[in-house]
Write a protein that holds these residues in place. Structure first.
Motif, PDB file in Angstrom:
ATOM      1  N   ASP A 124       0.825  -1.209   0.000  1.00 31.80           N
ATOM      2  CA  ASP A 124       0.000   0.000   0.000  1.00 31.80           C
ATOM      3  C   ASP A 124       0.859   1.259   0.000  1.00 31.80           C
ATOM      4  O   ASP A 124       1.854   1.354   0.714  1.00 31.80           O
ATOM      5  CB  ASP A 124      -0.923   0.024   1.217  1.00 31.80           C
ATOM      6  N   CYS A 125       0.447   2.217  -0.812  1.00 31.39           N
ATOM      7  CA  CYS A 125       1.141   3.503  -0.896  1.00 31.39           C
ATOM      8  C   CYS A 125       0.581   4.505   0.098  1.00 31.39           C
ATOM      9  O   CYS A 125       1.287   5.375   0.587  1.00 31.39           O
ATOM     10  CB  CYS A 125       1.000   4.089  -2.296  1.00 31.39           C
ATOM     11  N   ILE A 126      -0.726   4.394   0.358  1.00 25.52           N
ATOM     12  CA  ILE A 126      -1.424   5.321   1.242  1.00 25.52           C
ATOM     13  C   ILE A 126      -2.337   4.479   2.125  1.00 25.52           C
ATOM     14  O   ILE A 126      -3.124   3.680   1.621  1.00 25.52           O
ATOM     15  CB  ILE A 126      -2.276   6.321   0.435  1.00 25.52           C
ATOM     16  N   PHE A 127      -2.233   4.654   3.441  1.00 24.80           N
ATOM     17  CA  PHE A 127      -3.083   3.896   4.351  1.00 24.80           C
ATOM     18  C   PHE A 127      -3.180   4.637   5.675  1.00 24.80           C
ATOM     19  O   PHE A 127      -2.505   5.633   5.898  1.00 24.80           O
ATOM     20  CB  PHE A 127      -2.557   2.467   4.549  1.00 24.80           C
ATOM     21  N   GLN A 128      -4.049   4.128   6.536  1.00 27.71           N
ATOM     22  CA  GLN A 128      -4.262   4.757   7.819  1.00 27.71           C
ATOM     23  C   GLN A 128      -3.919   3.779   8.933  1.00 27.71           C
ATOM     24  O   GLN A 128      -4.208   2.582   8.827  1.00 27.71           O
ATOM     25  CB  GLN A 128      -5.710   5.212   7.952  1.00 27.71           C
ATOM     26  N   VAL A 129      -3.300   4.302   9.978  1.00 26.49           N
ATOM     27  CA  VAL A 129      -2.950   3.521  11.157  1.00 26.49           C
ATOM     28  C   VAL A 129      -3.782   4.064  12.303  1.00 26.49           C
ATOM     29  O   VAL A 129      -3.758   5.263  12.572  1.00 26.49           O
ATOM     30  CB  VAL A 129      -1.443   3.668  11.486  1.00 26.49           C
ATOM     31  N   PHE A 136      -3.439   8.009  12.109  1.00 32.39           N
ATOM     32  CA  PHE A 136      -2.476   8.677  11.253  1.00 32.39           C
ATOM     33  C   PHE A 136      -2.664   8.224   9.824  1.00 32.39           C
ATOM     34  O   PHE A 136      -2.893   7.042   9.565  1.00 32.39           O
ATOM     35  CB  PHE A 136      -1.037   8.319  11.668  1.00 32.39           C
ATOM     36  N   THR A 137      -2.527   9.154   8.892  1.00 31.65           N
ATOM     37  CA  THR A 137      -2.483   8.812   7.474  1.00 31.65           C
ATOM     38  C   THR A 137      -1.019   8.698   7.096  1.00 31.65           C
ATOM     39  O   THR A 137      -0.233   9.617   7.346  1.00 31.65           O
ATOM     40  CB  THR A 137      -3.168   9.901   6.637  1.00 31.65           C
ATOM     41  N   LEU A 138      -0.639   7.571   6.513  1.00 33.05           N
ATOM     42  CA  LEU A 138       0.733   7.335   6.105  1.00 33.05           C
ATOM     43  C   LEU A 138       0.835   7.230   4.596  1.00 33.05           C
ATOM     44  O   LEU A 138      -0.083   6.715   3.951  1.00 33.05           O
ATOM     45  CB  LEU A 138       1.284   6.050   6.730  1.00 33.05           C
ATOM     46  N   VAL A 139       1.935   7.733   4.055  1.00 33.99           N
ATOM     47  CA  VAL A 139       2.236   7.616   2.627  1.00 33.99           C
ATOM     48  C   VAL A 139       3.642   7.052   2.502  1.00 33.99           C
ATOM     49  O   VAL A 139       4.489   7.256   3.376  1.00 33.99           O
ATOM     50  CB  VAL A 139       2.127   8.971   1.887  1.00 33.99           C
ATOM     51  N   ASN A 140       3.896   6.338   1.400  1.00 36.60           N
ATOM     52  CA  ASN A 140       5.236   5.805   1.209  1.00 36.60           C
ATOM     53  C   ASN A 140       6.153   6.880   0.612  1.00 36.60           C
ATOM     54  O   ASN A 140       5.714   7.988   0.286  1.00 36.60           O
ATOM     55  CB  ASN A 140       5.229   4.519   0.381  1.00 36.60           C
ATOM     56  N   LEU A 141       7.434   6.546   0.478  1.00 35.68           N
ATOM     57  CA  LEU A 141       8.432   7.502   0.012  1.00 35.68           C
ATOM     58  C   LEU A 141       8.117   8.061  -1.372  1.00 35.68           C
ATOM     59  O   LEU A 141       8.246   9.264  -1.608  1.00 35.68           O
ATOM     60  CB  LEU A 141       9.817   6.831  -0.005  1.00 35.68           C
ATOM     61  N   GLU A 142       7.654   7.227  -2.271  1.00 36.87           N
ATOM     62  CA  GLU A 142       7.353   7.667  -3.632  1.00 36.87           C
ATOM     63  C   GLU A 142       6.257   8.739  -3.639  1.00 36.87           C
ATOM     64  O   GLU A 142       6.368   9.761  -4.318  1.00 36.87           O
ATOM     65  CB  GLU A 142       6.930   6.465  -4.481  1.00 36.87           C
TER      66      GLU A 142
END
Length: 165
Positions: A124-129, A136-142
């Motif tokens: 997943d590139c975008i997900f919530q924890v 929290f909304t998390l995004v990957n490095l790209e």
């Protein structure tokens, strides 16, 4: 892979303020109207994290390129006093149970330092924890790099530690 918490920039002191809307966890609709208050010289940020994750048109377009499973609901922010309207998007983000045992907490249950287990994130590139008291909304490095190459306003990215076990 590296991950970053996507946050609203709290150093901006004059953002629009969405008033209470009828949005809740079970809200499903094609669009909703929400009243906002524009202080003098108020700024329409590209990312709002209250009451939920809300993004501008431009940020929605970028995020949709990276994550097919994102669902967006249109929100029309209306300032009745000024007679202005702007379209924003409420994001329905996949929730991941990926918090590592290495995550530390304050005595009141607030998260001190988030550590995630990269094995539980998959691709997943975008997900919530969801934490005990906050999510929290998390995004990957790209995605983070792509966001930083554009003139988005009101976005902060904070690197997240990974469980290396």
């Amino acid at each position: 892979m590296e991950y970053f918490i996507l946050r609203q920039d709290q150093s901006i002191t004059n953002p629009i303020i969405p008033l209470k809307t009828d949005l809740d966890a079970d809200f499903v609709c094609s669009s909703v109207f929400a009243e906002v208050v524009e202080k003098e010289n108020a700024l329409y940020l590209d990312y709002l994290d209250k009451p939920q994750s809300i993004v501008s048109d431009d940020l929605k377009e970028l995020l949709a390129k990276y994550e097919d499973g994102l669902v967006f609901t249109a929100i029309v922010f209306t300032d009745v006093q000024k007679g202005t309207q702007r379209v924003y998007w409420l994001m329905d983000i996949a929730k991941k149970n990926c918090i590592s045992d290495e995550t530390t907490y304050y005595p009141d249950g607030q998260m001190k330092e988030l550590v995630i287990d990269p094995k539980k994130v998959e691709l997943d590139c975008i997900f919530q924890v969801d934490g005990k008291k906050e999510s929290f909304t998390l995004v990957n490095l790209e995605v983070a790099e792509s966001m930083l190459r554009r003139p988005f306003l009101g976005i902060q990215l904070q690197r997240v530690k990974l469980d290396r076990r």
